[in-house]
Design a protein around this motif. Sequence first.
Motif, PDB file in Angstrom:
ATOM      1  N   GLN A  12       0.709  -1.192   0.004  1.00 21.59           N
ATOM      2  CA  GLN A  12       0.116  -0.151   0.088  1.00 21.59           C
ATOM      3  C   GLN A  12       0.627   1.166   0.000  1.00 21.59           C
ATOM      4  OE1 GLN A  12      -3.737  -0.035  -0.342  1.00 21.59           O
ATOM      5  NE2 GLN A  12      -2.656  -2.006  -0.934  1.00 21.59           N
ATOM      6  N   GLY A  13       2.086   1.252  -0.095  1.00 25.83           N
ATOM      7  CA  GLY A  13       3.120   2.341   0.113  1.00 25.83           C
ATOM      8  C   GLY A  13       3.324   2.626  -1.467  1.00 25.83           C
ATOM      9  N   THR A  14       3.915   3.884  -1.648  1.00 27.14           N
ATOM     10  CA  THR A  14       4.165   4.286  -3.309  1.00 27.14           C
ATOM     11  C   THR A  14       4.633   3.409  -3.990  1.00 27.14           C
ATOM     12  OG1 THR A  14       4.685   6.616  -2.172  1.00 27.14           O
ATOM     13  CG2 THR A  14       5.111   6.258  -4.333  1.00 27.14           C
ATOM     14  N   LEU A  17       2.604  -0.161  -4.375  1.00 26.64           N
ATOM     15  CA  LEU A  17       1.575   0.065  -5.093  1.00 26.64           C
ATOM     16  C   LEU A  17       1.825  -0.066  -6.856  1.00 26.64           C
ATOM     17  CD1 LEU A  17      -0.688   3.142  -3.593  1.00 26.64           C
ATOM     18  CD2 LEU A  17      -1.331   0.318  -3.910  1.00 26.64           C
ATOM     19  N   SER A 150       7.156  12.194  -5.075  1.00 29.11           N
ATOM     20  CA  SER A 150       6.761  10.823  -4.720  1.00 29.11           C
ATOM     21  C   SER A 150       7.855  10.178  -4.253  1.00 29.11           C
ATOM     22  CB  SER A 150       6.119  10.111  -5.870  1.00 29.11           C
ATOM     23  OG  SER A 150       7.156  10.117  -6.849  1.00 29.11           O
ATOM     24  N   GLY A 153       7.891   9.559  -0.364  1.00 26.07           N
ATOM     25  CA  GLY A 153       6.701   8.628  -0.077  1.00 26.07           C
ATOM     26  C   GLY A 153       5.309   9.262   0.308  1.00 26.07           C
ATOM     27  N   ARG A 154       4.567   8.513   1.294  1.00 25.42           N
ATOM     28  CA  ARG A 154       3.455   8.698   1.334  1.00 25.42           C
ATOM     29  C   ARG A 154       3.089  10.210   1.928  1.00 25.42           C
ATOM     30  NH1 ARG A 154      -0.824   4.485   3.971  1.00 25.42           N
ATOM     31  NH2 ARG A 154      -0.060   3.369   2.156  1.00 25.42           N
ATOM     32  N   PRO A 155       3.810  10.556   3.229  1.00 28.04           N
ATOM     33  CA  PRO A 155       3.688  11.750   3.476  1.00 28.04           C
ATOM     34  C   PRO A 155       4.037  13.114   2.453  1.00 28.04           C
ATOM     35  CG  PRO A 155       5.197  10.417   4.883  1.00 28.04           C
ATOM     36  CD  PRO A 155       4.817   9.829   3.793  1.00 28.04           C
ATOM     37  N   VAL A 157       3.463  12.766  -0.580  1.00 25.12           N
ATOM     38  CA  VAL A 157       2.470  12.707  -1.462  1.00 25.12           C
ATOM     39  C   VAL A 157       1.007  13.445  -1.123  1.00 25.12           C
ATOM     40  CG1 VAL A 157       0.972  11.208  -2.894  1.00 25.12           C
ATOM     41  CG2 VAL A 157       2.954  10.691  -2.630  1.00 25.12           C
ATOM     42  N   GLU A 158       1.015  13.357   0.238  1.00 24.67           N
ATOM     43  CA  GLU A 158      -0.176  13.766   1.090  1.00 24.67           C
ATOM     44  C   GLU A 158       0.103  15.422   1.061  1.00 24.67           C
ATOM     45  OE1 GLU A 158      -3.675  14.620   2.966  1.00 24.67           O
ATOM     46  OE2 GLU A 158      -2.917  12.695   2.156  1.00 24.67           O
ATOM     47  N   GLU A 161      -0.579  16.473  -2.682  1.00 20.86           N
ATOM     48  CA  GLU A 161      -1.942  16.172  -3.399  1.00 20.86           C
ATOM     49  C   GLU A 161      -3.006  16.120  -2.170  1.00 20.86           C
ATOM     50  OE1 GLU A 161      -1.539  12.430  -5.031  1.00 20.86           O
ATOM     51  OE2 GLU A 161       0.147  13.016  -6.236  1.00 20.86           O
ATOM     52  N   ARG A 206       4.987  14.930  -9.762  1.00 19.38           N
ATOM     53  CA  ARG A 206       4.770  13.779  -9.077  1.00 19.38           C
ATOM     54  C   ARG A 206       5.894  12.787  -9.102  1.00 19.38           C
ATOM     55  NH1 ARG A 206       2.294   8.533  -7.538  1.00 19.38           N
ATOM     56  NH2 ARG A 206       0.771   9.026  -5.961  1.00 19.38           N
TER      57      ARG A 206
END
Length: 309
Positions: A12-14, A17, A150, A153-155, A157-158, A161, A206
């Motif tokens: 489920q991480g960048t 996925l 990207s 990581g997820r932080p 991206v958040e 986005e 991204r």
Amino acid sequence: MASPLVFIDGDQGTTGLQIHERLRNRSDIRLLTLPAAERKAPLRRAEAINAADIAILCLPDAAAKEAVAAIENPSVRVIDASSAHRTTAGWVYGFPEMDAGQSQLIAAAKRVTNPGCYPTGAIGLLRPLIQAGLLPRDYPISVHAVSGYSGGGRPAVEQYEGPSAAQALAFQVYGTALAHKHPPEMQRYAGLDHRPIFVPAYGAFRQGIVLTVPLELRLLAPGATGEQLHAALGSHYADSKHVRVISLEESKTLTHLNPQALNDTNDMQLGVFINEEHGHVLLSAVFDNLGKGASGAAVQNLDLMLAHA
């Protein structure tokens, strides 16, 4: 005979996925992922990794080390996409184009450590020049790179986005303490005597990377020219499917480098830009930080390992 079972731990991480997206429609493997309720359950994760033929770890470093420690089945093979094992003895470095025999080492390996995104570009440029005797091992290397957000990581991206995206910076240099985790990896696999200076940055796009290394001809091997540097890179990657060295003629017409030019591919483009008047050379690498810099490289390594199964 059942097709190989591939377990993605951290899908489920960048990076996870992207790997899942690249593999989900393939018929030559069986893909194992855990339901959301079981992804953080140590026992269930241990069962899954020990049931796999090949496990791909897309985890933070500490979690990747825990996952490897949980392996009891001696037949399980691992591709670690984290930085936990990149300079660890016994792990094969997962950069197939690095040396002539690297693909064979990866294919036969039990433990493969995926390269970092930035080191892929730096090592791809520097190692062939050092091996050719053109770039001294003690050269004071500086690596400058801009990645899509990207890469954080997820932080990140958040940040770019999510609800506060309007406040996200268009460009930011980070790692100003010069203590980033990538230089030891660059130094080791490029073959440098000293730790390179590494200056990374994120842009408000991204994915994609432009990485550059400036060189002064007067500090290279006696008589070394920009044309020789280009020829050495061209020779090293002459038979490569995924790494292309642009011609000197093409480099003379390029006025800019687009970090997104190779997005959604597993390719990398290398360049040598020469200013003879000033004795300066700029080495460049353009690639997708989520492709050749992460998930694409992991799938390339997976395919090598599957072919050897």
